[in-house]
Design a protein around this motif. Structure first.
Motif, PDB file in Angstrom:
ATOM      1  N   LEU A 299       0.731  -1.158  -0.070  1.00 28.76           N
ATOM      2  CA  LEU A 299      -0.098   0.147   0.036  1.00 28.76           C
ATOM      3  C   LEU A 299       0.907   1.141  -0.131  1.00 28.76           C
ATOM      4  CD1 LEU A 299      -2.766  -0.951   2.334  1.00 28.76           C
ATOM      5  CD2 LEU A 299      -3.126  -0.795  -0.180  1.00 28.76           C
ATOM      6  N   ARG A 300       2.136   1.256   0.825  1.00 31.03           N
ATOM      7  CA  ARG A 300       2.870   2.277   0.801  1.00 31.03           C
ATOM      8  C   ARG A 300       3.556   2.647  -0.755  1.00 31.03           C
ATOM      9  NH1 ARG A 300       6.951   2.998   5.712  1.00 31.03           N
ATOM     10  NH2 ARG A 300       7.387   4.684   4.524  1.00 31.03           N
ATOM     11  N   ARG A 301       3.450   1.509  -1.334  1.00 29.98           N
ATOM     12  CA  ARG A 301       4.348   1.801  -2.822  1.00 29.98           C
ATOM     13  C   ARG A 301       3.060   2.380  -3.627  1.00 29.98           C
ATOM     14  NH1 ARG A 301       6.915  -3.304  -1.619  1.00 29.98           N
ATOM     15  NH2 ARG A 301       5.047  -4.246  -2.725  1.00 29.98           N
ATOM     16  N   ARG A 302       1.999   1.991  -3.352  1.00 33.92           N
ATOM     17  CA  ARG A 302       0.774   2.406  -4.107  1.00 33.92           C
ATOM     18  C   ARG A 302       0.359   3.640  -3.695  1.00 33.92           C
ATOM     19  NH1 ARG A 302      -4.417  -0.880  -6.058  1.00 33.92           N
ATOM     20  NH2 ARG A 302      -5.820   0.647  -7.061  1.00 33.92           N
ATOM     21  N   VAL A 303       0.427   4.295  -2.551  1.00 40.74           N
ATOM     22  CA  VAL A 303      -0.137   5.588  -1.913  1.00 40.74           C
ATOM     23  C   VAL A 303       1.155   6.104  -1.462  1.00 40.74           C
ATOM     24  CG1 VAL A 303      -1.636   6.824  -0.606  1.00 40.74           C
ATOM     25  CG2 VAL A 303      -2.358   4.663  -1.538  1.00 40.74           C
ATOM     26  N   LEU A 304       1.788   7.103  -2.099  1.00 45.04           N
ATOM     27  CA  LEU A 304       3.129   7.548  -1.898  1.00 45.04           C
ATOM     28  C   LEU A 304       3.124   8.642  -0.968  1.00 45.04           C
ATOM     29  CD1 LEU A 304       4.705   7.343  -5.583  1.00 45.04           C
ATOM     30  CD2 LEU A 304       4.899   5.632  -3.696  1.00 45.04           C
ATOM     31  N   GLY A 305       4.015   8.664   0.005  1.00 46.47           N
ATOM     32  CA  GLY A 305       4.033   9.864   0.875  1.00 46.47           C
ATOM     33  C   GLY A 305       2.970   9.697   1.946  1.00 46.47           C
ATOM     34  N   GLN A 306       2.419   8.713   2.309  1.00 49.27           N
ATOM     35  CA  GLN A 306       1.344   8.753   3.356  1.00 49.27           C
ATOM     36  C   GLN A 306       1.411   7.387   4.221  1.00 49.27           C
ATOM     37  OE1 GLN A 306      -0.570  11.012   3.653  1.00 49.27           O
ATOM     38  NE2 GLN A 306      -0.072  12.125   1.563  1.00 49.27           N
ATOM     39  N   PRO A 307       2.505   7.306   4.679  1.00 47.38           N
ATOM     40  CA  PRO A 307       2.921   6.121   5.713  1.00 47.38           C
ATOM     41  C   PRO A 307       1.959   6.163   6.870  1.00 47.38           C
ATOM     42  CG  PRO A 307       4.825   7.747   6.166  1.00 47.38           C
ATOM     43  CD  PRO A 307       3.989   8.298   4.924  1.00 47.38           C
ATOM     44  N   GLU A 308       1.722   7.243   7.581  1.00 47.50           N
ATOM     45  CA  GLU A 308       0.926   7.269   8.565  1.00 47.50           C
ATOM     46  C   GLU A 308      -0.619   6.860   8.409  1.00 47.50           C
ATOM     47  OE1 GLU A 308       4.323  10.103   9.208  1.00 47.50           O
ATOM     48  OE2 GLU A 308       2.555   9.630   7.719  1.00 47.50           O
ATOM     49  N   ALA A 309      -1.005   7.299   7.504  1.00 48.31           N
ATOM     50  CA  ALA A 309      -2.433   7.191   6.834  1.00 48.31           C
ATOM     51  C   ALA A 309      -2.632   5.708   6.499  1.00 48.31           C
ATOM     52  CB  ALA A 309      -2.920   8.198   5.580  1.00 48.31           C
ATOM     53  N   VAL A 310      -1.696   5.112   5.651  1.00 47.29           N
ATOM     54  CA  VAL A 310      -1.761   3.774   5.389  1.00 47.29           C
ATOM     55  C   VAL A 310      -1.730   2.953   6.367  1.00 47.29           C
ATOM     56  CG1 VAL A 310      -0.209   2.024   4.374  1.00 47.29           C
ATOM     57  CG2 VAL A 310      -0.528   4.062   3.069  1.00 47.29           C
ATOM     58  N   ALA A 311      -1.045   3.229   7.635  1.00 49.65           N
ATOM     59  CA  ALA A 311      -0.770   2.313   8.891  1.00 49.65           C
ATOM     60  C   ALA A 311      -2.141   2.273   9.524  1.00 49.65           C
ATOM     61  CB  ALA A 311       0.382   2.798   9.577  1.00 49.65           C
ATOM     62  N   ARG A 312      -2.831   3.545   9.727  1.00 47.10           N
ATOM     63  CA  ARG A 312      -3.952   3.713  10.392  1.00 47.10           C
ATOM     64  C   ARG A 312      -5.141   3.083   9.616  1.00 47.10           C
ATOM     65  NH1 ARG A 312      -6.716   3.770  14.592  1.00 47.10           N
ATOM     66  NH2 ARG A 312      -8.395   5.393  14.741  1.00 47.10           N
ATOM     67  N   ALA A 313      -5.260   3.141   8.250  1.00 46.59           N
ATOM     68  CA  ALA A 313      -6.312   2.732   7.882  1.00 46.59           C
ATOM     69  C   ALA A 313      -6.176   1.038   7.759  1.00 46.59           C
ATOM     70  CB  ALA A 313      -6.147   3.095   6.047  1.00 46.59           C
ATOM     71  N   LEU A 314      -5.044   0.359   7.581  1.00 46.56           N
ATOM     72  CA  LEU A 314      -4.685  -0.802   7.878  1.00 46.56           C
ATOM     73  C   LEU A 314      -5.300  -1.318   9.176  1.00 46.56           C
ATOM     74  CD1 LEU A 314      -1.525  -1.942   5.977  1.00 46.56           C
ATOM     75  CD2 LEU A 314      -3.775  -2.833   5.619  1.00 46.56           C
ATOM     76  N   ASP A 315      -5.002  -0.407  10.322  1.00 47.04           N
ATOM     77  CA  ASP A 315      -5.513  -1.041  11.528  1.00 47.04           C
ATOM     78  C   ASP A 315      -6.860  -0.844  11.511  1.00 47.04           C
ATOM     79  OD1 ASP A 315      -2.715  -0.917  12.682  1.00 47.04           O
ATOM     80  OD2 ASP A 315      -3.112   1.030  13.508  1.00 47.04           O
ATOM     81  N   ILE A 316      -7.667  -0.009  10.810  1.00 47.83           N
ATOM     82  CA  ILE A 316      -9.078  -0.330  10.994  1.00 47.83           C
ATOM     83  C   ILE A 316      -9.671  -1.305  10.101  1.00 47.83           C
ATOM     84  CG2 ILE A 316     -11.355   1.231  10.075  1.00 47.83           C
ATOM     85  CD1 ILE A 316      -9.607   3.866  10.792  1.00 47.83           C
ATOM     86  N   VAL A 317      -8.976  -1.448   9.006  1.00 45.69           N
ATOM     87  CA  VAL A 317      -9.360  -2.593   8.166  1.00 45.69           C
ATOM     88  C   VAL A 317      -9.193  -3.745   8.852  1.00 45.69           C
ATOM     89  CG1 VAL A 317      -9.104  -3.868   5.965  1.00 45.69           C
ATOM     90  CG2 VAL A 317      -9.047  -1.537   6.096  1.00 45.69           C
ATOM     91  N   THR A 318      -8.137  -4.051   9.536  1.00 48.13           N
ATOM     92  CA  THR A 318      -7.866  -5.148  10.263  1.00 48.13           C
ATOM     93  C   THR A 318      -8.559  -5.657  11.445  1.00 48.13           C
ATOM     94  OG1 THR A 318      -5.410  -5.140  10.102  1.00 48.13           O
ATOM     95  CG2 THR A 318      -5.988  -6.473  11.823  1.00 48.13           C
ATOM     96  N   ARG A 319      -9.430  -4.449  11.989  1.00 46.64           N
ATOM     97  CA  ARG A 319     -10.317  -4.498  13.012  1.00 46.64           C
ATOM     98  C   ARG A 319     -11.621  -4.942  12.641  1.00 46.64           C
ATOM     99  NH1 ARG A 319     -10.698   1.026  15.969  1.00 46.64           N
ATOM    100  NH2 ARG A 319     -11.954   1.440  14.072  1.00 46.64           N
TER     101      ARG A 319
END
Length: 613
Positions: A299-319
């Motif tokens: 996801l970080r390679r697909r959405v560049l420059g947004q490591p925090e947003a990617v990590a936060r979104a993945l947390d919610i999706v994992t939940r």
């Protein structure tokens, strides 16, 4: 079950039956509406019973000492409760022949039955089931229909309660109407009619569903199951059927019992299948959990420059994948599987991350459904989402949102720029976030319990200080950016929209995106250039190589202003590279060499011109 049976003996009928018991003393006619096609918890001599509305009403009349109930409907004609030869003979003495004959029930024949029962010297009642089907249109009655309801209205006012020998009080021989809605019968007959009591039948609450789950437990669970496990299954079954009827619970239990083993997972799968009509559950795919473990880097390679947003979104999706979204609330089964609120500057990858999550979770980007909320700025635009109400053009077409979820219940739904929607339309989202369902213009209910909802917004990005300078810029620290954007979202919903409850439903699922920095802008530039050149090679058969100085000029031009994010970089490349490249390739026609090197970019009044050599 023994404790349950004792509770049933001590228990009370549902509130609407207790209201009927009182109405027998005070009203000649009663109209039931609402959840009238359900099953109802009624205490019996040895345990809880689950009769339909006819059986429930008869249980109330029987306890009050009534001898029989005449049931009339437009399909089966005149029937009788209870079914006993001596009761049939008694009823025939009162209403004459024709019991159980079936066929069309004319208003004239029904009026005759109603009058005879109302004036009888024996305790009896008339239940007119599917009463709305006696007439074509309550607003435009045929002469025969008008006469029928006028006579029933007069009868409601002129009938008097009767005291029979040996009975302590007076009771009416009632006329009981069963309809779906309050306006199914003529308004002049039902409104402001003190002799007609209107009784609403609600959807069962958690207590009713839990009691029903207890009744159904023997058909679902092994007899030797420990009590603690049994209680857990009963609780989960009741929670999984939020907003459903008791009749639906019986059908779900039948569906679950058809499986080879009875566990809580089987019950949940049956409830999900009943709601959305699909047995397969993408959320439970074993491969999905493996994909989530390795999803961050992709996801970080697909959405560049947004490591925090990617990590936060993945947390919610994992939940969401684990079924723990909203686990702190009392009832979560029918709510959407997950909710994300993407906020931040324009062109930074909010929509791209939504598409990437769709492919990750559902394995198919076609499960991505997008609504541009700027198209729903008018109040009447809500009809596009759920369908026009009855009587309006397009009523039978359904709504865009409800149709999409009905067709693809497992999907990601993106509501882009949510702040541009009309405040009244946001009320629909309150219902979705709270109850996980919507009823369309045709009266059909669709469920969002398996959908992932994503809202996007640019709130806070245009705020300016007293001197007119932007409050938020690419140099704003991450902590300050998150705090300001989150605060602005709260102010907008609470003060401008007057919908603070919407913010409460979203909770902590706000994901704030960064501005595109220089490093991310360079990566986006390289990604877009590579995409352009691949497209040229595929479509035109010509492989283009950018000279170093040309690439440097393009990079400097495209990243000079990153306030518009990746979308701004793409716009610059379209003007400075794609347009002149298209003109040059078009001019060369089919004679274009298979490999060319772009060696120069020359500024001109009309823009940047490409030189191909």
């Amino acid at each position: 079950m023994a404790d349950l049976d004792k509770a049933a003996v001590r228990g009370e009928p549902p509130a609407w039956l207790r209201e009927l018991d009182t109405a027998l003393l005070t009203h000649a006619q009663v109209m039931f509406y609402g959840n009238v096609r359900d099953m109802y918890l009624v205490p019996g001599p040895s345990g809880w019973l689950l009769p339909d509305i006819r059986g429930g009403i008869w249980s109330c009349l029987e306890r009050a000492g009534y001898r029989f109930l005449v049931v009339a409907d437009p399909v089966d004609g005149v029937q009788l409760l209870p079914h006993a030869p001596e009761i049939t003979a008694l009823a025939q003495d009162v209403i004459g022949t024709g019991i159980g004959s079936g066929g069309r029930l004319s208003p004239e024949r029904l009026l005759q039955v109603i009058r005879r029962v109302a004036e009888a010297d024996v305790r009896a009642g008339v239940l007119v089931d599917y009463a709305a089907r006696l007439i074509r249109d309550p607003r435009q009655l045929e002469p025969e229909e008008h006469h029928f309801f006028a006579a029933c209205e007069k009868l409601a006012h002129t009938t008097r309660p009767v005291r029979l020998a040996g009975e302590p009080g007076q009771r009416y021989n009632p006329v009981l109407w069963v309809v779906g809605g309050e306006r199914d019968l003529p308004s002049w007959f039902t409104a402001d009619n003190p002799a007609l009591r209107r009784v609403a039948l609600p959807v069962p609450d958690l207590t009713d569903r839990r009691t029903t789950a207890e009744i159904l437990a023997p058909t679902l669970l092994p007899a030797d199951l420990p009590e603690a496990r049994r209680e857990e299954y009963v609780h989960r079954f009741a929670a999984q059927t939020q907003s459903l009827t008791l009749r639906s619970m019986v059908e779900i239990a039948r569906l679950a019992a058809a499986g080879t083993e009875q566990t809580s997972e089987v019950i949940e799968a049956a409830a999900r299948s009943y709601r959305v009509g699909i047995v397969e559950n993408p959320w439970s795919r074993p491969a999905l959990r493996d994909q989530l473990i390795h999803a961050h880097d992709g996801l970080r390679r697909r959405v560049l420059g947004q490591p925090e947003a990617v990590a936060r979104a993945l947390d919610i999706v994992t939940r969401s994948v684990m079924g723990l979204s909203g686990a702190q609330s009392s009832a979560t089964a029918s709510r959407p599987r997950g909710v994300l609120f993407f906020a931040g500057p324009t062109g930074v990858g909010k929509t791209e991350l939504a598409k990437a999550l769709t492919e990750l979770v559902f394995g198919d980007e076609r499960a991505y459904i997008r609504f541009d909320m700027s198209e729903f700025a008018a109040e009447h635009a809500a009809d596009r989402l759920i369908g026009a109400p009855p009587g309006y053009v397009g009523h039978d077409a359904g709504g865009e949102l409800t149709n999409a979820i009905r067709q693809r219940p497992f999907s990601l739904v993106l509501f882009d720029e949510i702040e541009k929607a009309h405040p009244r339309i946001l009320d629909k989202f309150l219902q979705i976030l709270d109850e996980g369902r919507l009823t369309d213009g045709m009266g059909s209910t669709v469920y969002f319990s398996e959908a992932l909802l994503v809202f996007t917004s640019n709130l806070g990005m245009t705020a300016r200080d007293a001197d007119g300078r932007p409050l938020l810029t690419p140099d704003t620290p991450r902590e300050e950016l998150v705090a300001e954007v989150t605060a602005e979202i709260g102010r907008h919903m609470a003060e401008r929209l007057n919908r603070p409850e919407l913010l409460n439903r979203i909770g902590d699922n706000i994901v704030v995106f960064n501005f595109v920095g220089k490093e991310a802008a360079t990566d986006i530039f390289e990604l877009l250039v590579a995409r352009i050149l691949r497209l040229v090679e595929r479509e035109c058969g010509s492989r283009i190589t950018l000279a170093a100085d040309v690439r440097a000029q393009l990079l400097e031009l495209a990243t000079a202003d990153t306030s518009l994010g990746g979308r701004g970089i793409g716009s610059v490349l379209e003007t400075a590279l794609v347009n002149p490249l298209a003109r040059a390739l078009f001019a060369q026609g089919e004679a274009a060499p298979p490999h060319q090197t772009l060696t120069g970019l020359l500024p001109a009044p009309a823009g940047w011109e490409a030189v191909l050599t």
